[in-house]
Design a protein around this motif. Structure first.
Motif, short mmCIF file in Angstrom:
data_model
loop_
_atom_site.label_atom_id
_atom_site.label_comp_id
_atom_site.label_asym_id
_atom_site.label_seq_id
_atom_site.Cartn_x
_atom_site.Cartn_y
_atom_site.Cartn_z
N SER A 6 -1.32 74.11 8.81
CA SER A 6 -2.12 75.14 9.48
C SER A 6 -2.36 76.30 8.53
O SER A 6 -1.65 76.48 7.54
CB SER A 6 -1.41 75.61 10.75
OG SER A 6 -0.18 76.22 10.41
N SER A 7 -3.35 77.07 8.83
CA SER A 7 -3.74 78.22 8.02
C SER A 7 -3.47 79.49 8.81
O SER A 7 -3.60 79.50 10.03
CB SER A 7 -5.23 78.12 7.69
OG SER A 7 -5.71 79.35 7.20
N PRO A 8 -3.11 80.58 8.12
CA PRO A 8 -2.97 81.86 8.82
C PRO A 8 -4.25 82.25 9.55
O PRO A 8 -4.21 82.98 10.54
CB PRO A 8 -2.65 82.84 7.70
CG PRO A 8 -2.10 82.02 6.60
CD PRO A 8 -2.77 80.68 6.71
N ASP A 10 -6.01 80.41 11.41
CA ASP A 10 -6.15 79.69 12.68
C ASP A 10 -5.98 80.58 13.91
O ASP A 10 -6.52 80.28 14.97
CB ASP A 10 -5.16 78.53 12.76
CG ASP A 10 -5.48 77.42 11.76
OD1 ASP A 10 -6.61 77.41 11.20
OD2 ASP A 10 -4.60 76.58 11.52
N GLU A 33 0.38 87.43 16.53
CA GLU A 33 0.81 86.09 16.13
C GLU A 33 0.57 85.79 14.65
O GLU A 33 1.04 84.77 14.14
CB GLU A 33 0.07 85.02 16.97
CG GLU A 33 0.33 85.12 18.45
CD GLU A 33 -0.53 86.20 19.14
OE1 GLU A 33 -0.13 86.62 20.22
OE2 GLU A 33 -1.57 86.61 18.59
N LEU A 34 -0.15 86.65 13.94
CA LEU A 34 -0.42 86.43 12.52
C LEU A 34 0.91 86.35 11.77
O LEU A 34 1.73 87.26 11.84
CB LEU A 34 -1.30 87.55 11.98
CG LEU A 34 -1.86 87.40 10.57
CD1 LEU A 34 -2.76 86.17 10.48
CD2 LEU A 34 -2.64 88.64 10.18
N ILE A 35 1.12 85.26 11.05
CA ILE A 35 2.41 84.99 10.40
C ILE A 35 2.86 86.11 9.47
O ILE A 35 4.05 86.33 9.28
CB ILE A 35 2.38 83.63 9.67
CG1 ILE A 35 3.78 83.24 9.26
CG2 ILE A 35 1.44 83.66 8.49
CD1 ILE A 35 3.99 81.79 9.03
N TYR A 36 1.93 86.83 8.89
CA TYR A 36 2.29 87.88 7.93
C TYR A 36 3.07 89.03 8.57
O TYR A 36 3.70 89.82 7.86
CB TYR A 36 1.03 88.45 7.27
CG TYR A 36 0.23 87.43 6.51
CD1 TYR A 36 0.80 86.67 5.50
CD2 TYR A 36 -1.11 87.24 6.79
CE1 TYR A 36 0.05 85.74 4.78
CE2 TYR A 36 -1.87 86.32 6.08
CZ TYR A 36 -1.28 85.58 5.08
OH TYR A 36 -2.02 84.68 4.38
N ASP A 38 5.60 88.59 10.60
CA ASP A 38 7.00 88.17 10.77
C ASP A 38 7.89 88.88 9.76
O ASP A 38 7.73 88.71 8.55
CB ASP A 38 7.14 86.65 10.59
CG ASP A 38 6.56 85.87 11.75
OD1 ASP A 38 6.19 86.49 12.76
OD2 ASP A 38 6.48 84.63 11.63
N SER A 51 -0.17 90.32 1.55
CA SER A 51 -0.76 89.49 2.61
C SER A 51 -2.23 89.84 2.81
O SER A 51 -3.04 88.96 3.12
CB SER A 51 0.00 89.68 3.92
OG SER A 51 1.34 89.27 3.76
N HIS A 54 -4.00 88.02 0.15
CA HIS A 54 -4.03 86.59 0.47
C HIS A 54 -5.08 86.29 1.53
O HIS A 54 -5.84 85.32 1.41
CB HIS A 54 -2.64 86.12 0.91
CG HIS A 54 -2.55 84.64 1.06
ND1 HIS A 54 -2.12 84.04 2.21
CD2 HIS A 54 -2.84 83.63 0.20
CE1 HIS A 54 -2.15 82.74 2.05
NE2 HIS A 54 -2.58 82.45 0.85
N LEU A 55 -5.15 87.13 2.57
CA LEU A 55 -6.19 86.96 3.59
C LEU A 55 -7.58 87.03 2.98
O LEU A 55 -8.46 86.24 3.30
CB LEU A 55 -6.06 88.02 4.68
CG LEU A 55 -5.16 87.71 5.85
CD1 LEU A 55 -5.05 88.92 6.77
CD2 LEU A 55 -5.65 86.50 6.62
#
Length: 121
Positions: A6-8, A10, A33-36, A38, A51, A54-55
């Motif tokens: 999966s991709s961030p 998504d 919910e964006l993984i970054y 966490d 991040s 990266h985005l």
């Protein structure tokens, strides 16, 4: 069969507007919910600078189908913290001759952060 990673991206509802051959604007809300988010930081999450870069790279790949020429990040400037719930507009500029990428995250029309990835000259 190999599972698809999966991709961030998504979890984001992206409004991608290509504004020219080498420019694009992408509007989206930074969802919790964006993984970054966490671990950055419990109780008061923020989107880390690396991040954000990266985005920008992932979104440039989605718009133009390629990655920057290198992972070198330069001219980073952070003016405002980006947090869950922020509605941002990401402005991208691709430099096809060098493979470089410039990005600016905007909040309410004002730059929150900006930088370059890869070679611009």
């Amino acid at each position: 069969m190999t599972p698809t990673a999966s991709s961030p991206l998504d979890v984001l509802d992206l409004d991608i507007r290509r504004t020219g051959e080498t420019t694009a604007e992408i509007a989206f809300t930074l969802v919790p919910e964006l993984i970054y988010f966490d671990g950055h930081f419990p109780g008061q999450p923020i989107l880390p600078g690396v991040s954000q870069a990266h985005l920008a790279v992932l979104l440039a790949e989605r718009v133009w189908g390629g990655w920057p020429s290198s992972a070198t990040i330069s001219r980073l400037k952070f003016r405002r913290v980006l947090a869950p719930g922020d509605v941002v507009v990401l402005e991208l500029r691709h430099y096809p001759s060098t493979g470089g990428l410039s990005f600016v995250f905007k909040l309410n029309g004002s730059p929150a952060s900006q930088g370059d990835v890869g070679d611009l000259a």
